[in-house]
Scaffold this motif. Structure first.
Motif, short mmCIF file in Angstrom:
data_model
loop_
_atom_site.label_atom_id
_atom_site.label_comp_id
_atom_site.label_asym_id
_atom_site.label_seq_id
_atom_site.Cartn_x
_atom_site.Cartn_y
_atom_site.Cartn_z
N GLY A 1 0.77 -1.29 -0.13
CA GLY A 1 -0.07 -0.05 0.08
C GLY A 1 0.81 1.37 -0.03
N SER A 2 2.08 1.01 0.77
CA SER A 2 2.71 2.40 0.91
C SER A 2 3.45 2.66 -0.61
CB SER A 2 3.97 2.24 1.82
OG SER A 2 4.67 1.28 1.37
N LEU A 3 3.75 1.40 -1.34
CA LEU A 3 4.36 1.65 -2.57
C LEU A 3 3.32 2.19 -3.69
CD1 LEU A 3 6.68 -1.48 -3.00
CD2 LEU A 3 7.21 0.63 -1.90
N ALA A 4 2.23 1.79 -3.45
CA ALA A 4 1.01 2.03 -4.43
C ALA A 4 0.80 3.77 -4.38
CB ALA A 4 -0.20 1.28 -4.18
N LEU A 5 0.29 4.07 -2.95
CA LEU A 5 0.10 5.37 -2.76
C LEU A 5 1.59 6.35 -2.84
CD1 LEU A 5 -1.87 5.27 0.41
CD2 LEU A 5 -2.80 5.93 -1.71
N GLY A 6 2.61 5.60 -2.84
CA GLY A 6 3.78 6.43 -3.10
C GLY A 6 4.04 7.03 -4.43
N GLY A 7 3.45 6.35 -5.47
CA GLY A 7 3.48 6.95 -6.74
C GLY A 7 2.65 8.27 -6.96
N ALA B 1 3.61 8.50 2.08
CA ALA B 1 2.64 7.39 2.06
C ALA B 1 2.58 6.21 3.18
CB ALA B 1 2.69 6.69 0.72
N ALA B 2 4.22 5.92 3.49
CA ALA B 2 4.29 5.00 4.82
C ALA B 2 3.76 5.63 6.03
CB ALA B 2 5.74 4.59 4.58
N LEU B 3 4.38 6.83 6.16
CA LEU B 3 4.23 7.51 7.65
C LEU B 3 2.66 7.66 7.62
CD1 LEU B 3 7.07 10.01 7.69
CD2 LEU B 3 6.95 8.10 8.77
N GLY B 4 1.70 8.02 6.69
CA GLY B 4 0.51 8.33 6.54
C GLY B 4 -0.17 7.06 6.99
N LEU B 5 -0.01 5.80 6.34
CA LEU B 5 -0.57 4.52 6.63
C LEU B 5 -0.20 4.15 8.33
CD1 LEU B 5 0.12 2.73 3.32
CD2 LEU B 5 -2.00 3.42 4.32
N ALA B 6 0.96 4.52 8.61
CA ALA B 6 1.40 3.91 9.97
C ALA B 6 0.39 4.83 10.98
CB ALA B 6 2.97 4.35 10.13
N VAL B 7 0.59 6.32 10.91
CA VAL B 7 -0.10 7.05 11.72
C VAL B 7 -1.89 6.55 11.61
CG1 VAL B 7 -1.15 9.25 12.24
CG2 VAL B 7 1.28 8.91 11.61
N ALA B 8 -2.15 6.52 10.43
CA ALA B 8 -3.62 6.09 10.12
C ALA B 8 -4.17 4.73 10.92
CB ALA B 8 -4.28 5.98 8.86
N TRP B 9 -3.24 3.61 10.73
CA TRP B 9 -3.41 2.33 11.33
C TRP B 9 -3.28 2.51 12.87
CZ3 TRP B 9 -5.08 -2.44 10.43
CH2 TRP B 9 -4.69 -3.57 11.13
#
Length: 264
Positions: A191-197, A204-212
């Motif tokens: 997911g971080s790679l997909a949003l990273g584009g 993206a990675a930091l956002g997903l970590a905070v959201a989770w």
């Protein structure tokens, strides 16, 4: 590029046309280094004012080399690549999972912290592995023809090669099913790679970590209950999500060709 670029492509390259992506620019430049005929076409495509400016700059550089002092020997600088910059974040992920194991074995009445943190354990190292803030050679990297998704995947696999064994030890020590800690970790990494584009891999990675953490980890600890998405029968859903996100990453590979677009 094994064939000569067309005259139209060289003309668009010369004026910096927006429809010429980074990979095409790199291929054209690599070809120009070894093809005098195409360099002649490029010179013809540049406007006279620019040609005159380049000529004056070249003459000035030549005069400076001829009349200036000789090169000064410098001490060899210590090599500090991106791997050295990612190591602290890998150590942080390992320490986080160790703390989760200790917490889980100490407070057995609470939901498994190993399962709650496994999805986000790889995200900080992945963010550090693909960020201009932690990569001292980012500008050089942006000029490489092989940069983009494939280099991103190699770095991500290198991170997973370190993080997954740590997760395996934590899961084995606490008796958790491998499918319940591995598949969510892979899904969030994809997911971080997909949003990273779109927004940059680090964002993206930091956002997903905070959201989770805010949507799942904190409520689960407060309610003393493991969420249904981490229950024993949830692993097929995680497998489907992981495959779907990896397909998105491959289909949208061109998103990672413009390294400067949306990156931080």
């Amino acid at each position: 590029m094994t064939t000569h670029p067309t005259s139209a492509l060289i003309s668009r390259y010369a004026v910096g046309a927006a429809d010429v992506d980074d990979a095409t620019v790199w291929a054209v430049e690599a070809h120009l280094e070894s093809c005098a005929a195409c360099r002649t076409l490029l010179a013809d495509a540049v406007d006279p004012g620019t040609r005159d400016l380049l000529g004056r700059v070249a003459d000035g550089i030549a005069d400076g080399i001829a009349t200036g002092p000789g090169p000064v020997r410098r001490r060899r600088l210590r090599r500090t690549g991106v791997a050295a910059r990612v190591l602290p974040w890998l150590a942080t992920a390992a320490g986080l999972m160790l703390a989760a194991v200790v917490f889980e074995r100490t407070f057995e009445s609470l939901p498994s912290l190993v399962l709650l943190l496994s999805p986000v354990a790889p995200l900080l190292p992945v963010a550090a592995a693909w960020s201009r803030r932690t990569d001292p050679a980012w500008e050089l990297l942006a000029t490489m023809p092989r940069a983009g998704l494939w280099l991103l995947l190699r770095r991500t696999l290198a991170v997973l090669a370190v993080v997954v064994p740590v997760l395996a030890v934590a899961g084995w020590w606490t008796g958790q099913s491998p499918a319940l800690w591995l598949l969510p970790a892979l899904a969030f990494t994809a997911g971080s790679l997909a949003l990273g584009g779109l927004v940059g891999v680090d964002v993206a990675a930091l956002g997903l970590a905070v959201a989770w953490s805010a949507a799942v980890v904190a409520p689960s600890l407060a309610g003393r209950r493991l969420p249904a998405i981490l229950a024993g029968g949830s692993w097929p859903g995680w497998a489907v999500i992981t495959v779907a996100l990896l397909a998105v990453v491959l289909v949208r590979a061109a998103d990672h060709r413009h390294l400067g677009a949306g990156r931080t």
